[in-house]
Design a protein around this motif. Structure first.
Motif, PDB file in Angstrom:
ATOM      1  N   HIS A   1       0.819  -1.219   0.000  1.00  0.00           N
ATOM      2  CA  HIS A   1       0.000   0.000   0.000  1.00  0.00           C
ATOM      3  C   HIS A   1       0.861   1.280   0.000  1.00  0.00           C
ATOM      4  CE1 HIS A   1      -3.577   2.392   0.996  1.00  0.00           C
ATOM      5  NE2 HIS A   1      -2.816   3.046   1.853  1.00  0.00           N
TER       6      HIS A   1
ATOM      7  N   HIS B   1       1.192   4.615  -2.568  1.00  0.00           N
ATOM      8  CA  HIS B   1       1.217   6.059  -2.271  1.00  0.00           C
ATOM      9  C   HIS B   1       2.483   6.701  -2.850  1.00  0.00           C
ATOM     10  CE1 HIS B   1      -2.277   6.811   0.160  1.00  0.00           C
ATOM     11  NE2 HIS B   1      -1.996   5.855   1.009  1.00  0.00           N
TER      12      HIS B   1
ATOM     13  N   SER C   1       0.959   9.422   5.627  1.00  0.00           N
ATOM     14  CA  SER C   1      -0.399   8.858   5.547  1.00  0.00           C
ATOM     15  C   SER C   1      -0.987   8.818   6.954  1.00  0.00           C
ATOM     16  CB  SER C   1      -0.340   7.463   4.930  1.00  0.00           C
ATOM     17  OG  SER C   1       0.293   6.583   5.820  1.00  0.00           O
ATOM     18  N   GLY C   2      -2.121   8.121   7.079  1.00  0.00           N
ATOM     19  CA  GLY C   2      -2.766   8.041   8.380  1.00  0.00           C
ATOM     20  C   GLY C   2      -1.964   7.232   9.391  1.00  0.00           C
TER      21      GLY C   2
ATOM     22  N   GLY D   1      -0.654  11.964  10.135  1.00  0.00           N
ATOM     23  CA  GLY D   1      -2.093  11.837   9.895  1.00  0.00           C
ATOM     24  C   GLY D   1      -2.835  11.534  11.189  1.00  0.00           C
TER      25      GLY D   1
ATOM     26  N   ASP E   1      -5.763  13.452  13.066  1.00  0.00           N
ATOM     27  CA  ASP E   1      -7.014  12.752  13.390  1.00  0.00           C
ATOM     28  C   ASP E   1      -7.332  12.815  14.881  1.00  0.00           C
ATOM     29  OD1 ASP E   1      -7.352  12.089  10.746  1.00  0.00           O
ATOM     30  OD2 ASP E   1      -6.461  10.102  10.930  1.00  0.00           O
TER      31      ASP E   1
ATOM     32  N   GLY F   1      -7.930  15.133   9.464  1.00  0.00           N
ATOM     33  CA  GLY F   1      -7.042  16.007   8.695  1.00  0.00           C
ATOM     34  C   GLY F   1      -7.776  17.116   7.963  1.00  0.00           C
TER      35      GLY F   1
ATOM     36  N   GLY G   1      -2.099  10.694   2.387  1.00  0.00           N
ATOM     37  CA  GLY G   1      -3.247  11.566   2.649  1.00  0.00           C
ATOM     38  C   GLY G   1      -2.904  12.970   3.115  1.00  0.00           C
ATOM     39  N   VAL G   2      -1.920  13.092   4.010  1.00  0.00           N
ATOM     40  CA  VAL G   2      -1.566  14.417   4.545  1.00  0.00           C
ATOM     41  C   VAL G   2      -0.949  15.294   3.445  1.00  0.00           C
ATOM     42  CG1 VAL G   2      -0.259  15.621   6.365  1.00  0.00           C
ATOM     43  CG2 VAL G   2      -1.275  13.403   6.853  1.00  0.00           C
TER      44      VAL G   2
ATOM     45  N   ASN H   1      -2.734  18.347   2.309  1.00  0.00           N
ATOM     46  CA  ASN H   1      -2.862  19.531   3.170  1.00  0.00           C
ATOM     47  C   ASN H   1      -2.349  20.795   2.472  1.00  0.00           C
ATOM     48  OD1 ASN H   1      -1.538  21.376   5.470  1.00  0.00           O
ATOM     49  ND2 ASN H   1      -3.328  20.304   6.276  1.00  0.00           N
TER      50      ASN H   1
ATOM     51  N   THR I   1      -5.276  10.526  -1.044  1.00  0.00           N
ATOM     52  CA  THR I   1      -5.786   9.506  -0.117  1.00  0.00           C
ATOM     53  C   THR I   1      -5.962   8.189  -0.894  1.00  0.00           C
ATOM     54  OG1 THR I   1      -7.921  10.525  -0.505  1.00  0.00           O
ATOM     55  CG2 THR I   1      -6.877  11.031   1.580  1.00  0.00           C
ATOM     56  N   ASP I   2      -6.388   7.145  -0.194  1.00  0.00           N
ATOM     57  CA  ASP I   2      -6.385   5.812  -0.788  1.00  0.00           C
ATOM     58  C   ASP I   2      -7.217   5.713  -2.065  1.00  0.00           C
ATOM     59  OD1 ASP I   2      -4.859   5.240   1.368  1.00  0.00           O
ATOM     60  OD2 ASP I   2      -6.412   4.143   2.467  1.00  0.00           O
TER      61      ASP I   2
HETATM   62  O1  KG4 Z   1      -2.952   7.891   2.913  1.00  0.00           O
HETATM   63  P1  KG4 Z   1      -4.269   7.868   3.572  1.00  0.00           P
HETATM   64  O2  KG4 Z   1      -5.488   8.047   2.739  1.00  0.00           O
HETATM   65  O3  KG4 Z   1      -4.511   6.554   4.359  1.00  0.00           O
HETATM   66  C1  KG4 Z   1      -3.532   5.786   4.925  1.00  0.00           C
HETATM   67  O4  KG4 Z   1      -2.868   5.029   4.203  1.00  0.00           O
HETATM   68  O5  KG4 Z   1      -3.379   5.930   6.163  1.00  0.00           O
HETATM   69  O6  KG4 Z   1      -4.187   8.999   4.681  1.00  0.00           O
HETATM   70  C2  KG4 Z   1      -5.244   9.299   5.507  1.00  0.00           C
HETATM   71  C3  KG4 Z   1      -4.771  10.381   6.413  1.00  0.00           C
HETATM   72  C4  KG4 Z   1      -5.752  10.670   7.538  1.00  0.00           C
HETATM   73  O7  KG4 Z   1      -5.021  10.743   8.745  1.00  0.00           O
HETATM   74  C5  KG4 Z   1      -6.333  12.015   7.148  1.00  0.00           C
HETATM   75  O8  KG4 Z   1      -6.761  12.764   8.257  1.00  0.00           O
HETATM   76  C6  KG4 Z   1      -5.161  12.658   6.453  1.00  0.00           C
HETATM   77  O9  KG4 Z   1      -4.605  11.612   5.707  1.00  0.00           O
HETATM   78  N1  KG4 Z   1      -5.553  13.757   5.566  1.00  0.00           N
HETATM   79  C7  KG4 Z   1      -5.197  15.036   5.777  1.00  0.00           C
HETATM   80  C8  KG4 Z   1      -5.804  15.799   4.751  1.00  0.00           C
HETATM   81  N2  KG4 Z   1      -6.507  14.933   3.952  1.00  0.00           N
HETATM   82  C9  KG4 Z   1      -6.339  13.701   4.466  1.00  0.00           C
HETATM   83  N3  KG4 Z   1      -4.432  15.606   6.732  1.00  0.00           N
HETATM   84  C10 KG4 Z   1      -4.258  16.926   6.677  1.00  0.00           C
HETATM   85  N4  KG4 Z   1      -4.833  17.729   5.746  1.00  0.00           N
HETATM   86  C11 KG4 Z   1      -5.594  17.204   4.764  1.00  0.00           C
HETATM   87  N5  KG4 Z   1      -6.136  18.008   3.845  1.00  0.00           N
END
Ligand code: KG4
Ligand code: ZN
Length: 384
Positions: A148, A152, A173-174, A200, A204, A217, A310-311, A314, A341-342
């Motif tokens: 995974h 990314h 990521s998260g 992330g 959260d 996020g 995901g982050v 931002n 994001t995923d």
């Molecule tokens: O990569 P991802 O989709 O999932 C994982 O593989 O974990 O990342 C999800 C993370 C979450 O913690 C979410 O809150 C964060 O990415 N996230 C953000 C934003 N969009 C998603 N954090 C900060 N700002 C954002 N705009």
């Protein structure tokens, strides 16, 4: 002939028999254009996509479809694994049909079925792996389990402005926060990573204790728009540690302390407390990510930064990284916003790039396992 040579020979023979021509561990690869169906189901998003490799250049995305379970999990303030698995089962086939229809591709034209093998929620991963392997077996086409995080990491190659190797990668990521030296597909060196919470997670958890909902996020970032980032003095963990590691658990505790001090007034709409605390939290997280990324660029002497996960969506992080990198003549690359994001596109892309680079051969063995815990270091190639 030793065992390793025999295995390599058999692998090559199998690939050639199936119309592929590749070499294990690098080298040039002349493969005919191939269609990769990618399935992502590691957490709370079901993603399916079709990516096509080309005779020259990077593979391209033909179509992708996504179903986010956010609305379903929101009531619980986080992902409920059992609900996630059940929902993936409902979505994956309709999404596959949608992707094929949009790309005007018949299922039989798919050359390789790729699925997320880990890390992630075990039950959720099993859905994508099970469906992926069943499709492969039914079509008599090979399957490939994808990491995974590598998905990314390689997702910026789907953008209009794809990076070139080598580069420094900030993977946020998260569940993961890592800085990496990336030389080629499969050649990743971890330069630093979080010793506790991921960035992330810091978003959260802070958002949750401020009553901002899930996923935190985007919610925290939105709330921060009208706040004053200097209003609360929050720690910048490990900022001056001299290495490239991160730590965000202490920051979350400080946010909790501030929130407790504010009590009910945190939620008083006649004050700016919540926006101020959100802005201060976001500024602290972003500053650490920014400074450590710049330090990694300096350490490696690399002129390219790739931000993924995901982050990476931002806005403040993007703005500050763009400004800092421009000052020192470094190019920054991001995935398209909707692919931060995923999603299934990054899984199909990682599979396509792996096969194209000769790093991994798709398998005709449809027995599968998933790897809920799977460090990225376990897929590194020994040759780099
Ligand atoms: O990569 P991802 O989709 O999932 C994982 O593989 O974990 O990342 C999800 C993370 C979450 O913690 C979410 O809150 C964060 O990415 N996230 C953000 C934003 N969009 C998603 N954090 C900060 N700002 C954002 N705009
Ligand atoms: Zn992810």
């Amino acid at each position: 002939m030793n065992f390793k040579v025999l295995v390599l020979l058999l692998c090559n023979l199998r690939a050639i028999l199936n119309g592929l021509e590749y070499k294990v561990n690098g080298g040039s690869h002349k493969l005919p254009p191939m269609l990769f169906l990618g399935i992502e189901s590691s957490c709370d998003e079901t993603g399916v996509a079709l990516v096509q490799t080309q005779a020259t250049g990077a593979p391209r995305l033909l179509s992708h479809a996504l179903f986010s379970q956010i609305d379903m999990h929101q009531a619980y303030g986080g992902v409920v694994p059992e609900l996630a698995s059940r929902d993936h089962i409902k979505r994956v086939i309709p999404l596959t049909r949608e992707v094929l229809k949009n790309a005007q591709i018949d299922l039989n034209q798919v050359d390789v079925v790729a699925y997320t093998r880990g890390p992630g929620l075990a039950g959720a991963l099993l859905v994508g792996a099970g469906v992926g392997c069943a499709l492969g077996a039914a079509l008599n086409k090979p399957v490939l389990g994808v990491h995974h995080l590598e998905g990314h990491l390689l997702s910026p190659f789907l953008s209009d402005d794809p990076p070139e190797f080598p580069f420094v990668a900030l993977l946020v990521s998260g569940g993961h926060t890592q800085l990496m030296r990336v030389e080629a597909v499969g050649a990743y060196e971890i330069l630093g990573e979080t010793v506790d919470d991921a960035a992330g997670e810091a978003f959260d958890k802070s958002a949750k204790l401020m009553g901002l909902g899930y996923p935190g996020g985007p919610a925290l970032s939105k709330c921060a728009e009208t706040g004053n980032s200097l209003a609360f003095k929050l720690p910048r963990p490990l900022l001056h540690s001299g290495d490239l590691d991160f730590s965000f658990a202490g920051l979350k505790t400080s946010v909790l302390t501030q929130a407790n001090k504010l009590g009910d007034s945190l939620h008083d709409v006649n004050t700016t407390h919540k926006a101020d605390l959100a802005a201060s939290t976001e500024a602290a997280i972003v500053e650490v990510l920014l400074k450590k990324s710049m330090a990694a660029l300096k350490l490696t002497g690399m002129r390219r930064l790739v931000v993924a996960g995901g982050v990476g969506a931002n806005r403040l992080l993007r703005k500050q990284l763009n400004e800092a990198c421009q000052k020192v003549g470094v190019r920054v690359h991001y995935p398209e916003l909707h692919l931060c994001t995923d999603n299934g596109a990054m899984i199909a892309m990682a599979a396509a790039m792996r096969v194209q680079a000769g790093q991994q051969a798709p398998q005709f063995d449809y027995s599968f396992d998933v790897k809920p815990r799977w460090p990225l270091s376990h897929i590194l190639t020994a040759s780099h």
